[in-house]
Design an enzyme around this catalytic site. Structure first.
Site, PDB file in Angstrom:
ATOM      1  N   SER A 124       0.832  -1.204   0.000  1.00  0.00           N
ATOM      2  CA  SER A 124       0.000   0.000   0.000  1.00  0.00           C
ATOM      3  C   SER A 124       0.863   1.249   0.000  1.00  0.00           C
ATOM      4  CB  SER A 124      -0.894  -0.002   1.258  1.00  0.00           C
ATOM      5  OG  SER A 124      -1.485   1.263   1.450  1.00  0.00           O
ATOM      6  N   TYR A 149      -1.556  -0.495  10.788  1.00  0.00           N
ATOM      7  CA  TYR A 149      -1.871  -1.180   9.512  1.00  0.00           C
ATOM      8  C   TYR A 149      -0.746  -0.922   8.504  1.00  0.00           C
ATOM      9  CZ  TYR A 149      -3.487  -1.385   4.749  1.00  0.00           C
ATOM     10  OH  TYR A 149      -3.547  -1.611   3.408  1.00  0.00           O
ATOM     11  N   LYS A 153       2.244  -3.491   6.632  1.00  0.00           N
ATOM     12  CA  LYS A 153       2.581  -3.573   5.205  1.00  0.00           C
ATOM     13  C   LYS A 153       4.092  -3.339   5.022  1.00  0.00           C
ATOM     14  CE  LYS A 153      -1.515  -4.256   3.348  1.00  0.00           C
ATOM     15  NZ  LYS A 153      -1.841  -5.531   2.673  1.00  0.00           N
TER      16      LYS A 153
HETATM   17  C1  WQD Z   1      -9.473   9.636   0.980  1.00  0.00           C
HETATM   18  C2  WQD Z   1      -9.728  11.121   1.173  1.00  0.00           C
HETATM   19  C3  WQD Z   1     -10.007  11.774   3.456  1.00  0.00           C
HETATM   20  C4  WQD Z   1     -13.766   9.580   4.064  1.00  0.00           C
HETATM   21  C5  WQD Z   1      -6.702   4.716   3.024  1.00  0.00           C
HETATM   22  C6  WQD Z   1      -5.579   3.925   3.597  1.00  0.00           C
HETATM   23  C7  WQD Z   1      -4.767   3.331   2.496  1.00  0.00           C
HETATM   24  C8  WQD Z   1      -5.654   2.560   1.559  1.00  0.00           C
HETATM   25  C9  WQD Z   1      -6.744   3.450   1.018  1.00  0.00           C
HETATM   26  C10 WQD Z   1      -5.589   0.284   2.267  1.00  0.00           C
HETATM   27  C11 WQD Z   1      -8.973  11.721   2.344  1.00  0.00           C
HETATM   28  C12 WQD Z   1     -11.292  11.994   2.672  1.00  0.00           C
HETATM   29  C13 WQD Z   1     -12.601  10.094   3.505  1.00  0.00           C
HETATM   30  C14 WQD Z   1     -14.824  10.464   4.431  1.00  0.00           C
HETATM   31  C15 WQD Z   1     -13.518  12.313   3.656  1.00  0.00           C
HETATM   32  N1  WQD Z   1      -6.209   1.445   2.202  1.00  0.00           N
HETATM   33  N2  WQD Z   1     -12.496  11.440   3.305  1.00  0.00           N
HETATM   34  N3  WQD Z   1     -14.651  11.798   4.210  1.00  0.00           N
HETATM   35  O1  WQD Z   1      -7.044   7.680   3.812  1.00  0.00           O
HETATM   36  O2  WQD Z   1      -6.248   8.111   1.420  1.00  0.00           O
HETATM   37  O3  WQD Z   1      -6.186   5.805   2.310  1.00  0.00           O
HETATM   38  O4  WQD Z   1      -7.470   3.930   2.158  1.00  0.00           O
HETATM   39  O5  WQD Z   1      -4.540   0.028   1.747  1.00  0.00           O
HETATM   40  O6  WQD Z   1      -3.814   2.472   3.075  1.00  0.00           O
HETATM   41  O7  WQD Z   1      -4.727   4.801   4.314  1.00  0.00           O
HETATM   42  O8  WQD Z   1      -8.371   6.851   1.812  1.00  0.00           O
HETATM   43  O9  WQD Z   1     -10.744   6.950   1.224  1.00  0.00           O
HETATM   44  O10 WQD Z   1     -10.105   7.016   3.689  1.00  0.00           O
HETATM   45  O11 WQD Z   1      -9.669   9.006   2.245  1.00  0.00           O
HETATM   46  O12 WQD Z   1     -13.410  13.530   3.472  1.00  0.00           O
HETATM   47  O13 WQD Z   1     -15.883  10.036   4.946  1.00  0.00           O
HETATM   48  O14 WQD Z   1     -11.111  11.312   1.451  1.00  0.00           O
HETATM   49  O15 WQD Z   1      -9.767  12.829   4.367  1.00  0.00           O
HETATM   50  O16 WQD Z   1      -8.604  13.036   1.988  1.00  0.00           O
HETATM   51  P1  WQD Z   1      -6.931   7.238   2.400  1.00  0.00           P
HETATM   52  P2  WQD Z   1      -9.790   7.399   2.280  1.00  0.00           P
END
Ligand code: WQD
Length: 337
Positions: A124, A149, A153
């Site tokens: 990841s 997590y 990885k």
């Molecule tokens: C994306 C953007 C949030 C939810 C994570 C893990 C990564 C991978 C992918 C496993 C950010 C914003 C999110 C919400 C929001 N997973 N957001 N409201 O954090 O980039 O990555 O998932 O491998 O390892 O870290 O993904 O989709 O949670 O967030 O505003 O309800 O959307 O702040 O900017 P992230 P995400």
């Protein structure tokens, strides 16, 4: 060539199973349904047109995994199995370290006992932590993870690297995913997170289908064009096809190689919301909320290495991602239940 997909009933695993079958591989899937459901296996078989062998086992169970290898004769492994919720890992670090690392060590022991030398690992972009610069190259520093997590990885990447040094016949490919979204074009399989979604796209689609009241946009004061977080969203089918390309590479090489699997393009949260509404003509009510702890402003890939070496690049558009997500979610408002 027969390929074992551990965690192959999951979101990325099920889409990858279909692409391996389309590419002419024989596959075997092992999954303990800790974050997936039997219906996903049934539908994956339906879409692939192949009744591939499925083992409902925990990869940590050495006896059962060994029996699978003895029964099936595995040539290569794609290792998806693992706990993957960032927030949960902060609440249950020991469970994450035990499950994700023990399962990998057991898998490597069984692979060694059976002479299986090729493994593709579901890593990841979280191993980069907060990048110094974007786009992020594979040579960027790793290990500055911000949660258990991500550290699992990172540790597993190190374990696989050491295993490949000890056995020069091994081929290890580390695939660092950015943000997988979307679903198979049929709408029959897709992302089915347990409980309240942590990730953006499933929260958007569950809001659109009326399962959630509104989306909270975590922070609009980041140093980005519109103030909201920027990420590299990649269609899960493009991601799956990246695994097929990686397997072709693993079959022809030994040693360790790492590839980013991303589009190389960053989109903000508001970009995603607007694209979803435009693509589906369905409203997504949202409000601005405080930043989420651990979040970074920008994260997107330099995807040139995979293109140059694997001959793979993401091809699906943001509209494809939104349209396919909605086709899955609107047809399956409660996922596989
Ligand atoms: C994306 C953007 C949030 C939810 C994570 C893990 C990564 C991978 C992918 C496993 C950010 C914003 C999110 C919400 C929001 N997973 N957001 N409201 O954090 O980039 O990555 O998932 O491998 O390892 O870290 O993904 O989709 O949670 O967030 O505003 O309800 O959307 O702040 O900017 P992230 P995400």
């Amino acid at each position: 060539m027969k390929v074992l997909l551990t965690g192959g009933a999951g979101y990325i695993g099920s889409h990858t199973a279909i692409e391996f079958i389309k590419a002419g591989y024989d596959i075997v899937v092992a999954d303990n349904f800790s974050n997936s459901k039997p219906e996903a296996v049934r539908r994956t078989r339906e879409l692939a047109g192949v009744d591939f062998p499925f083992y409902n086992i925990d990869v940590c169970d050495k006896e059962k995994l060994d029996a699978l290898f003895s029964a099936e004769g595995i040539d290569a492994v794609v290792h998806f199995a693992g706990l993957k919720a960032v927030g949960e890992s902060c609440q249950k670090p020991l469970e994450y370290y035990k499950n994700n690392i023990d399962s990998t060590l057991v898998l490597l022991e069984v692979m060694k006992a059976h002479g299986t030398k090729r493994i593709i690992f579901s890593s990841s972009a979280t191993v980069y932590g907060a990048p110094d610069t974007v786009p992020i190259k594979e040579t960027a520093p790793v290990g500055r993870c911000t949660n258990p997590y991500g550290r699992t990885k990172y540790f597993i990447e190190q374990i696989l690297g050491d295993a490949a040094v000890a056995d020069g016949d091994m081929s290890v490919v580390l695939l660092r995913y950015f943000n997988p979204v979307g679903a198979h074009e049929s709408g029959r399989i897709g992302e089915d997170p347990a409980g309240i979604p942590n990730n953006l796209m499933p929260f958007i689609s569950q809001t659109a289908v009326g399962k959630r009241k509104e989306l909270s946009v975590f922070g609009n004061d980041y140093p980005t064009p519109d103030g909201t977080g920027v990420r590299d969203y990649i269609h899960v089918v493009d991601l799956a096809r990246g695994h097929v390309a990686a397997m072709g590479y693993a079959a022809a090489h030994t040693g360790v190689e790492v590839f980013n699997l991303g589009t190389g393009v960053g989109y903000s949260v508001l970009d995603m919301v607007k694209a979803f509404i435009k693509s589906t003509d369905v409203n997504v009510p949202y409000k601005f909320a405080p930043r989420r702890s651990g979040d970074i402003a920008e994260c997107y890939a330099d995807a040139t290495k995979a293109k140059e070496i694997l001959g793979w690049q993401a091809e699906k558009t943001l509209e494809d991602m939104c349209r396919d997500t909605w086709k899955w979610q609107s047809a399956n408002p409660n996922g596989y239940n």
